[in-house]
Design a protein around this motif. Structure first.
Motif, PDB file in Angstrom:
ATOM      1  N   TRP A  94       0.830  -1.202   0.000  1.00 57.56           N
ATOM      2  CA  TRP A  94       0.000   0.000   0.000  1.00 57.56           C
ATOM      3  C   TRP A  94       0.868   1.256   0.000  1.00 57.56           C
ATOM      4  O   TRP A  94       1.977   1.261   0.524  1.00 57.56           O
ATOM      5  CB  TRP A  94      -0.913   0.004   1.227  1.00 57.56           C
ATOM      6  N   GLU A  95       0.336   2.350  -0.574  1.00 56.81           N
ATOM      7  CA  GLU A  95       1.003   3.655  -0.545  1.00 56.81           C
ATOM      8  C   GLU A  95      -0.065   4.749  -0.616  1.00 56.81           C
ATOM      9  O   GLU A  95      -0.471   5.161  -1.711  1.00 56.81           O
ATOM     10  CB  GLU A  95       2.001   3.809  -1.708  1.00 56.81           C
ATOM     11  N   ALA A  96      -0.515   5.241   0.521  1.00 52.55           N
ATOM     12  CA  ALA A  96      -1.508   6.308   0.564  1.00 52.55           C
ATOM     13  C   ALA A  96      -0.925   7.592  -0.007  1.00 52.55           C
ATOM     14  O   ALA A  96       0.213   7.960   0.313  1.00 52.55           O
ATOM     15  CB  ALA A  96      -1.958   6.543   2.001  1.00 52.55           C
ATOM     16  N   GLU A  97      -1.699   8.296  -0.849  1.00 55.28           N
ATOM     17  CA  GLU A  97      -1.160   9.490  -1.496  1.00 55.28           C
ATOM     18  C   GLU A  97      -2.231  10.562  -1.716  1.00 55.28           C
ATOM     19  O   GLU A  97      -3.397  10.253  -2.002  1.00 55.28           O
ATOM     20  CB  GLU A  97      -0.544   9.137  -2.854  1.00 55.28           C
ATOM     21  N   LEU A  98      -1.815  11.810  -1.582  1.00 50.30           N
ATOM     22  CA  LEU A  98      -2.564  12.941  -2.080  1.00 50.30           C
ATOM     23  C   LEU A  98      -2.336  13.013  -3.585  1.00 50.30           C
ATOM     24  O   LEU A  98      -1.189  12.917  -4.047  1.00 50.30           O
ATOM     25  CB  LEU A  98      -2.075  14.232  -1.434  1.00 50.30           C
ATOM     26  N   ALA A  99      -3.416  13.175  -4.356  1.00 42.35           N
ATOM     27  CA  ALA A  99      -3.282  13.284  -5.802  1.00 42.35           C
ATOM     28  C   ALA A  99      -3.773  14.645  -6.274  1.00 42.35           C
ATOM     29  O   ALA A  99      -4.740  15.199  -5.739  1.00 42.35           O
ATOM     30  CB  ALA A  99      -4.055  12.175  -6.506  1.00 42.35           C
ATOM     31  N   VAL A 100      -3.098  15.176  -7.273  1.00 43.04           N
ATOM     32  CA  VAL A 100      -3.415  16.466  -7.878  1.00 43.04           C
ATOM     33  C   VAL A 100      -4.061  16.210  -9.233  1.00 43.04           C
ATOM     34  O   VAL A 100      -3.604  15.360  -9.998  1.00 43.04           O
ATOM     35  CB  VAL A 100      -2.130  17.299  -8.073  1.00 43.04           C
ATOM     36  N   VAL A 101      -5.128  16.954  -9.536  1.00 45.86           N
ATOM     37  CA  VAL A 101      -5.759  16.888 -10.850  1.00 45.86           C
ATOM     38  C   VAL A 101      -5.497  18.210 -11.568  1.00 45.86           C
ATOM     39  O   VAL A 101      -5.828  19.278 -11.055  1.00 45.86           O
ATOM     40  CB  VAL A 101      -7.270  16.646 -10.743  1.00 45.86           C
ATOM     41  N   VAL A 102      -4.876  18.124 -12.731  1.00 43.28           N
ATOM     42  CA  VAL A 102      -4.535  19.321 -13.491  1.00 43.28           C
ATOM     43  C   VAL A 102      -5.791  19.887 -14.153  1.00 43.28           C
ATOM     44  O   VAL A 102      -6.633  19.131 -14.666  1.00 43.28           O
ATOM     45  CB  VAL A 102      -3.465  18.999 -14.547  1.00 43.28           C
ATOM     46  N   GLY A 103      -5.913  21.226 -14.159  1.00 41.27           N
ATOM     47  CA  GLY A 103      -7.109  21.852 -14.682  1.00 41.27           C
ATOM     48  C   GLY A 103      -6.949  22.626 -15.970  1.00 41.27           C
ATOM     49  O   GLY A 103      -7.939  22.951 -16.625  1.00 41.27           O
ATOM     50  N   ARG A 104      -5.706  22.926 -16.373  1.00 39.07           N
ATOM     51  CA  ARG A 104      -5.489  23.710 -17.590  1.00 39.07           C
ATOM     52  C   ARG A 104      -4.127  23.362 -18.163  1.00 39.07           C
ATOM     53  O   ARG A 104      -3.228  22.925 -17.442  1.00 39.07           O
ATOM     54  CB  ARG A 104      -5.579  25.209 -17.293  1.00 39.07           C
ATOM     55  N   PRO A 105      -3.943  23.549 -19.478  1.00 39.63           N
ATOM     56  CA  PRO A 105      -2.646  23.226 -20.078  1.00 39.63           C
ATOM     57  C   PRO A 105      -1.545  24.130 -19.515  1.00 39.63           C
ATOM     58  O   PRO A 105      -1.773  25.319 -19.254  1.00 39.63           O
ATOM     59  CB  PRO A 105      -2.863  23.504 -21.574  1.00 39.63           C
ATOM     60  N   GLY A 106      -0.363  23.567 -19.344  1.00 39.12           N
ATOM     61  CA  GLY A 106       0.739  24.370 -18.816  1.00 39.12           C
ATOM     62  C   GLY A 106       2.089  23.803 -19.177  1.00 39.12           C
ATOM     63  O   GLY A 106       2.339  22.614 -19.001  1.00 39.12           O
TER      64      GLY A 106
ATOM     65  N   ARG B 192       6.914  28.439 -10.446  1.00 37.56           N
ATOM     66  CA  ARG B 192       6.432  27.912  -9.174  1.00 37.56           C
ATOM     67  C   ARG B 192       5.381  28.812  -8.540  1.00 37.56           C
ATOM     68  O   ARG B 192       4.384  28.330  -7.986  1.00 37.56           O
ATOM     69  CB  ARG B 192       7.606  27.733  -8.206  1.00 37.56           C
ATOM     70  N   GLU B 193       5.564  30.130  -8.638  1.00 35.20           N
ATOM     71  CA  GLU B 193       4.654  31.057  -7.972  1.00 35.20           C
ATOM     72  C   GLU B 193       3.265  31.079  -8.608  1.00 35.20           C
ATOM     73  O   GLU B 193       2.314  31.600  -8.020  1.00 35.20           O
ATOM     74  CB  GLU B 193       5.243  32.463  -7.939  1.00 35.20           C
ATOM     75  N   ARG B 194       3.130  30.497  -9.810  1.00 33.22           N
ATOM     76  CA  ARG B 194       1.824  30.438 -10.464  1.00 33.22           C
ATOM     77  C   ARG B 194       1.306  29.011 -10.598  1.00 33.22           C
ATOM     78  O   ARG B 194       0.213  28.781 -11.143  1.00 33.22           O
ATOM     79  CB  ARG B 194       1.896  31.078 -11.854  1.00 33.22           C
ATOM     80  N   ALA B 195       2.039  28.055 -10.090  1.00 31.35           N
ATOM     81  CA  ALA B 195       1.727  26.651 -10.359  1.00 31.35           C
ATOM     82  C   ALA B 195       0.358  26.227  -9.842  1.00 31.35           C
ATOM     83  O   ALA B 195      -0.339  25.423 -10.477  1.00 31.35           O
ATOM     84  CB  ALA B 195       2.812  25.757  -9.755  1.00 31.35           C
ATOM     85  N   LEU B 196      -0.070  26.745  -8.697  1.00 30.70           N
ATOM     86  CA  LEU B 196      -1.353  26.324  -8.138  1.00 30.70           C
ATOM     87  C   LEU B 196      -2.532  26.794  -8.978  1.00 30.70           C
ATOM     88  O   LEU B 196      -3.641  26.261  -8.842  1.00 30.70           O
ATOM     89  CB  LEU B 196      -1.490  26.815  -6.693  1.00 30.70           C
ATOM     90  N   GLU B 197      -2.302  27.768  -9.873  1.00 32.87           N
ATOM     91  CA  GLU B 197      -3.364  28.200 -10.776  1.00 32.87           C
ATOM     92  C   GLU B 197      -3.720  27.108 -11.786  1.00 32.87           C
ATOM     93  O   GLU B 197      -4.794  27.154 -12.410  1.00 32.87           O
ATOM     94  CB  GLU B 197      -2.929  29.456 -11.544  1.00 32.87           C
ATOM     95  N   TYR B 198      -2.853  26.135 -11.950  1.00 31.16           N
ATOM     96  CA  TYR B 198      -3.066  25.068 -12.925  1.00 31.16           C
ATOM     97  C   TYR B 198      -3.695  23.829 -12.300  1.00 31.16           C
ATOM     98  O   TYR B 198      -3.906  22.830 -12.986  1.00 31.16           O
ATOM     99  CB  TYR B 198      -1.732  24.714 -13.594  1.00 31.16           C
ATOM    100  N   VAL B 199      -4.009  23.903 -11.026  1.00 33.95           N
ATOM    101  CA  VAL B 199      -4.593  22.769 -10.305  1.00 33.95           C
ATOM    102  C   VAL B 199      -6.109  22.901 -10.296  1.00 33.95           C
ATOM    103  O   VAL B 199      -6.655  23.888  -9.793  1.00 33.95           O
ATOM    104  CB  VAL B 199      -4.051  22.710  -8.867  1.00 33.95           C
ATOM    105  N   ALA B 200      -6.802  21.899 -10.849  1.00 33.51           N
ATOM    106  CA  ALA B 200      -8.271  21.879 -10.801  1.00 33.51           C
ATOM    107  C   ALA B 200      -8.759  21.480  -9.421  1.00 33.51           C
ATOM    108  O   ALA B 200      -9.807  21.953  -8.952  1.00 33.51           O
ATOM    109  CB  ALA B 200      -8.821  20.911 -11.850  1.00 33.51           C
ATOM    110  N   GLY B 201      -8.019  20.603  -8.768  1.00 36.67           N
ATOM    111  CA  GLY B 201      -8.418  20.137  -7.448  1.00 36.67           C
ATOM    112  C   GLY B 201      -7.562  18.973  -6.999  1.00 36.67           C
ATOM    113  O   GLY B 201      -6.556  18.626  -7.627  1.00 36.67           O
ATOM    114  N   TYR B 202      -8.011  18.375  -5.916  1.00 36.77           N
ATOM    115  CA  TYR B 202      -7.241  17.310  -5.263  1.00 36.77           C
ATOM    116  C   TYR B 202      -8.135  16.110  -5.011  1.00 36.77           C
ATOM    117  O   TYR B 202      -9.351  16.232  -4.840  1.00 36.77           O
ATOM    118  CB  TYR B 202      -6.667  17.827  -3.945  1.00 36.77           C
ATOM    119  N   THR B 203      -7.515  14.941  -4.962  1.00 39.65           N
ATOM    120  CA  THR B 203      -8.247  13.727  -4.668  1.00 39.65           C
ATOM    121  C   THR B 203      -7.341  12.770  -3.903  1.00 39.65           C
ATOM    122  O   THR B 203      -6.220  13.118  -3.517  1.00 39.65           O
ATOM    123  CB  THR B 203      -8.795  13.101  -5.969  1.00 39.65           C
TER     124      THR B 203
END
Length: 280
Positions: A121-133, A138-149
């Protein structure tokens, strides 16, 4: 907002859905990935659309994004896991990939392959990308995240260690649960930092940590990967697992058919999966 991909029509097809209380509102898109691909206004589309309603508790959840363009995973991204695996602290993110055939839904069975008994097993936070990039700072990277799962990077350890490359042990068919929902960033701390993450097997806690302990955080990871390849809507990024995996124990402990694996990330949700033996 919370979005899922739900199986409908006797599980033959899927639909994106928005969670409202204990119901799922079906959206006019085949899955969450198809919704994200509609453009930067996907959030408004998802929030305003109305459709058939299904009881959440009775719904069959498919993998959140069934066919992402890519699944990029980080290894060795928590100090506790680096230590238990006896590896030096990496200077750069350790990246590997999975294929979409490995993905399963939040409550689907995990198939342990007939060629190995070393399922871990390996529990993980996953990132879902929301826009092309590409070349995202780095200072703008979170703008490309649609959400988390939530994800569990189930690993066939003996196949992982056959060579120096991780891939063969990481992408066995029907082994990687992802879900139950995409949670948009406005519901979580920046970069989903500071969230408790845990994994249990048959009610026994095996992993317990916090996403604040990531060696490379979400913003740094998104920026780094985008330097290599263009990120696309629906891409999944698995951010690494904390200490407590079965291979890091003495003696080693691995999953067995019939066991229940529960993977939880605070504020996002839980995966609940039963291990079964894949039949040849």
């Amino acid at each position: 907002m919370r979005l899922s991909t739900v199986r409908i029509a006797d599980d033959r097809v899927t639909s994106a859905a928005r969670q409202e209380g204990d119901e799922l509102v079906l959206l006019p898109y085949t899955d969450v990935g198809a919704l994200l691909a509609t453009g930067d206004d996907w959030h408004e589309r998802a929030a305003s659309a109305d459709g058939e309603r299904l009881p959440l508790a009775e719904s069959s959840l498919a993998p959140l994004v069934p066919h992402p363009n890519k699944i990029v995973c980080l290894g060795l991204n928590y100090a506790t896991h680096i230590k238990e695996m006896g590896r030096p602290t990496p200077a750069h993110p350790t990246l590997f990939a999975k294929y979409d055939g490995s993905l399963i839904g939040a409550h689907d069975d995990i198939h342990t392959p007939p060629v190995s008994d070393d399922l871990d097993w390996e529990a993980e936070l996953a990132v879902v990308v929301g826009r092309p990039g590409r070349h995202v700072p780095r200072e703008r990277a979170l703008e490309y995240v649609a959400g988390y799962t939530v994800a569990n990077d189930i690993t066939v350890r003996d196949w992982q260690h056959r060579t120096r490359e991780f891939l063969s042990g990481k992408t066995f068919e029907a082994t990687t649960p992802v879900g139950p929902a995409l949670v948009t960033p406005d519901e979580l701390p920046p970069g989903a930092s500071g969230l408790d993450i845990s994994c249990s097997v048959d009610g026994h806690t095996m992993q317990k940590s916090n996403t604040a302990d990531l060696l490379f955080d979400v913003a740094e990871t998104v920026a780094y990967i985008s330097t290599i390849i263009t990120l696309l809507p629906g891409d999944l990024i698995l951010t690494g697992t904390p200490g407590g995996v079965g291979a890091g124990r003495d003696p080693k402990v691995f999953l067995r058919p019939g066991q229940e694996l529960i993977t939880t990330v605070e504020g996002i949700g839980e995966l609940r999966n039963t291990v079964i033996k894949e039949q040849l």
